[in-house]
Design an enzyme around this catalytic site. Structure first.
Site, mmCIF file in Angstrom:
data_model
loop_
_atom_site.group_PDB
_atom_site.id
_atom_site.type_symbol
_atom_site.label_atom_id
_atom_site.label_comp_id
_atom_site.label_asym_id
_atom_site.label_seq_id
_atom_site.Cartn_x
_atom_site.Cartn_y
_atom_site.Cartn_z
ATOM 1 N N HIS A 374 0.821 -1.213 0.000
ATOM 2 C CA HIS A 374 0.000 0.000 0.000
ATOM 3 C C HIS A 374 0.862 1.273 0.000
ATOM 4 O O HIS A 374 0.346 2.361 -0.250
ATOM 5 C CB HIS A 374 -0.952 0.007 1.198
ATOM 6 C CG HIS A 374 -0.289 0.188 2.529
ATOM 7 N ND1 HIS A 374 0.057 -0.864 3.337
ATOM 8 C CD2 HIS A 374 0.086 1.314 3.198
ATOM 9 C CE1 HIS A 374 0.600 -0.409 4.461
ATOM 10 N NE2 HIS A 374 0.631 0.919 4.387
ATOM 11 N N ASP A 404 0.113 -7.705 1.331
ATOM 12 C CA ASP A 404 0.605 -6.344 1.584
ATOM 13 C C ASP A 404 2.131 -6.327 1.701
ATOM 14 O O ASP A 404 2.701 -5.607 2.518
ATOM 15 C CB ASP A 404 -0.025 -5.768 2.855
ATOM 16 C CG ASP A 404 0.121 -4.254 2.919
ATOM 17 O OD1 ASP A 404 0.287 -3.627 1.852
ATOM 18 O OD2 ASP A 404 0.094 -3.702 4.040
ATOM 19 N N SER A 489 4.535 2.614 8.366
ATOM 20 C CA SER A 489 4.248 1.413 7.578
ATOM 21 C C SER A 489 5.481 0.988 6.801
ATOM 22 O O SER A 489 6.163 1.806 6.184
ATOM 23 C CB SER A 489 3.100 1.684 6.599
ATOM 24 O OG SER A 489 1.900 1.815 7.298
#
Length: 639
Positions: A374, A404, A489
């Site tokens: 992402h 992911d 992230s």
């Protein structure tokens, strides 16, 4: 009685019942309580009176005993004094009689007779008679024997002894009468004081006084008898005392050489065994020294342990410094909007442009970077920042939306860049300490390190990848409580020995919720990364069906599909792809799948997770379905 006349009852025979008044139960209960209370008080007063009476009796007994004991002591002292005086007089008489002439001896006898007459006058009649008998007997003996013999001298001695005895008896009796009077006076005083204090209990006190007087009289009589007996015993006791004193002196004389013998024995023992005694004392001192050394060693070990705790913290700092060299900032070409993927129906990273990455492998000057899909988005190239604001362009080797995970590759000539040490997530423990290294809010706060613990294992978190406000898949993660912010992230989760054990991916961003971040385990991420390095993508099995959750069905839809009432979870087949695996496996539109691979299906996310878990073996799975309201078993093919 005539039938025509009216029957009338005379008034004197007419007796009307008396009116019964209302029965007052409360008043009777109150009177009963008062009566019981009065009885209790009277009983307490009686008990108190008995207690007081017993106390008075005890006090009287104690007073009588004390007084009698004191008088007895005085009497004994007086008697002892008289005896000593008599003995001294006898000795003087013995000495004088041997040196006196016959006329002088006769004169002394006459004086003794006069003294006997004077002493015996105040005594009782019984004593007078006894003395008259003694005098008559002595006179007879005087007539028979000559006046100036040795017998007369002995008689004089006996008379003198009798005189002394009579004096002692007279004094004893006078003292006994005095005792009796004093005890009576003391008892009367006590009774008068008790009468003044307890007027209401006169009768009881009178009876108690009578009994006490009787006891006192009986006690005094017994005491008088005892005194007479004690007089005889005292003579023997005096002799025994003298004898005992002599024995004690002899024992003392005998014990002195014994004590000297023991001292000599001790000295001899010390002379013989002095070497052994010195050795024993030395051993005791050595034991004391050893115990002191052990205690100091324990203290030192505790100090070392505390210092080891400090070194653990130092190791943590070293791990942080090392991990920082392996973490980079990733930016794609889309406009900047620094966020992080969330789970609150809104995405942490809605535009997917800024985040972190971890260098996990290096081949010469080529570094491979592990990050989240992402963050990379659909770009083929992204910009990375490393070291001190140095930048480079990285190529996207491969990406996987369902896990992911994305892999980047960049050529960097920098000695400070180094791949991180990789650990194993299967060994993770609940509560284990971890560090999170990332770049929250971009390069402005790059290389930020936060500390926490592993809060949970095997967390399946639903994620919306395509931004259609519908969750697409469950991502397998572990939960952490370290601070995770937008830009973290793709950052590294490091254990206490500096090994990479996870990749930061998600956090819950909802009101009143804090400290709930999630990371992808490194074992799963590494497996995906290796496959991406080889193939550039991850191939998942596709059954070729369109599905809907049973929980989302309307009541009329359940009736049309004939779904049993007890079936609340599962998926419904809405579409079938031509020549797809689902159609080949025998599935039909309207089938309700409730079990797959011997596992109950809750919703479409779990169905997809079970299918994706068999992406490598692609084995055929058993399934339980409901068709037209009837259950049956089928087998779904994955290849």
């Amino acid at each position: 009685m005539d039938n025509d006349k009216k029957h009338v009852i005379p008034r004197e025979q007419y007796r009307r019942k008396r009116h019964e008044y209302f029965h007052n139960e409360e008043r009777e209960e109150r009177l009963e309580r008062e009566r019981e209370q009065r009885e209790r008080l009277a009983k307490k007063e009686q008990e108190q009176a008995k207690v007081n009476e017993e106390r008075v009796k005890d006090n009287m007994r104690k007073a009588r005993i004390e007084k009698l004991t004191q008088e007895e002591i005085h009497q004994q002292q007086h008697l002892a004094k008289l005896r000593s005086d008599n003995e001294s007089d006898q000795e003087l008489n013995d000495t004088n009689t041997h040196h006196l002439t016959l006329p002088e001896e006769q004169q002394l006898k006459n004086e003794h007779k006069e003294n006997n007459d004077k002493v015996t006058k105040p005594t009782d009649e019984m004593e007078k008679q006894e003395k008259e008998d003694n005098n008559s007997a002595s006179s007879k003996h005087d007539e028979i024997e000559p006046k100036y013999s040795r017998v007369e001298k002995n008689k004089g001695k006996q008379k003198q002894d009798n005189i002394n005895k009579s004096e002692v008896n007279h004094l004893d009796k006078s003292e006994q009468t005095k005792k009796h009077k004093e005890t009576k006076e003391s008892s009367e005083d006590v009774l008068e004081t008790n009468k003044s204090q307890k007027i209401e209990q006169k009768e009881q006190k009178a009876s108690s006084n009578e009994t006490s007087n009787k006891e006192l009289n009986s006690y005094t009589k017994d005491k008088n008898n005892k005194v007479e007996d004690n007089q005889d015993l005292k003579k023997a006791s005096s002799q025994n005392l003298a004898h005992s004193n002599k024995l004690e002196e002899n024992e003392h004389l005998e014990n002195e050489p014994k004590n000297n013998d023991t001292m000599d024995k001790v000295k001899d023992f010390l002379k013989l065994h002095w070497l052994k005694i010195v050795i024993v004392v030395a051993i005791i001192l050595i034991v004391i020294l050893i115990s002191a050394i052990i205690s100091t060693m324990n203290q030192n070990s505790s100090i070392e342990q505390s210092s080891n705790n400090d070194t653990k913290y130092t190791t943590t700092m070293k791990n942080a410094e090392t991990a920082v060299k392996s973490v980079v900032t990733i930016e794609n070409d889309t406009p900047k909007n620094i966020t992080t993927q969330t789970i609150d129906k809104t995405n942490i990273n809605s535009n997917n442009e800024v985040g972190s990455g971890v260098v996990y492998k290096a081949v010469d000057d080529t570094f491979f970077i592990l990050t989240n899909t992402h963050i990379v988005g659909s770009n083929k190239r992204v910009n990375i920042t490393y070291d001190d604001d140095k930048t480079a362009t990285a190529t996207v080797v491969g990406r996987d939306m369902w896990s992911d995970i994305a892999v980047l590759k960049a050529t960097i000539k920098n000695k400070n860049m180094q791949p991180i040490k990789i650990g194993h997530s299967k060994h993770l423990k609940l509560g284990e300490s971890i560090l999170v290294v990332g770049n929250p809010l971009g390069n402005d706060f790059k290389n930020t390190v936060t500390k926490g613990i592993i809060s949970g294992l095997n967390r399946a978190v639903p994620v919306d990848f395509d931004k259609d406000n519908k969750n697409d898949e469950w991502v397998n993660t572990f939960q952490i409580d370290a601070s995770v912010n937008p830009g973290n992230s793709g950052g590294a989760v490091v254990n206490r020995v500096g090994e990479l054990v996870g990749l930061v991916s998600l956090k819950i961003n909802m009101p009143n919720i804090e400290g709930m971040g999630f990371a992808i385990p490194i074992d799963a991420a590494r497996e995906i990364a290796e496959e991406l390095e080889k193939k550039g993508e991850i191939q998942y099995p596709n059954t070729g069906i369109g599905i809907k959750n049973v929980s989302d069905l309307m009541p009329y839809e359940r009736n049309l599909l004939k779904v049993p009432e007890d079936v609340q979870n599962g998926i419904v087949v809405e579409k079938l792809k031509e020549n797809g695996l689902g159609k080949k496996s025998g599935l039909k539109i309207g089938d309700v799948v409730v079990e797959l691979d011997s596992k109950s299906i809750q919703n479409n996310l779990q169905y997809r997770q079970i299918i994706f878990n068999h992406r490598q073996d692609l084995k055929t799975l058993s399934a339980k379905i409901y068709r037209e309201g009837k259950s049956q078993e089928i087998r779904i093919k994955l290849k």
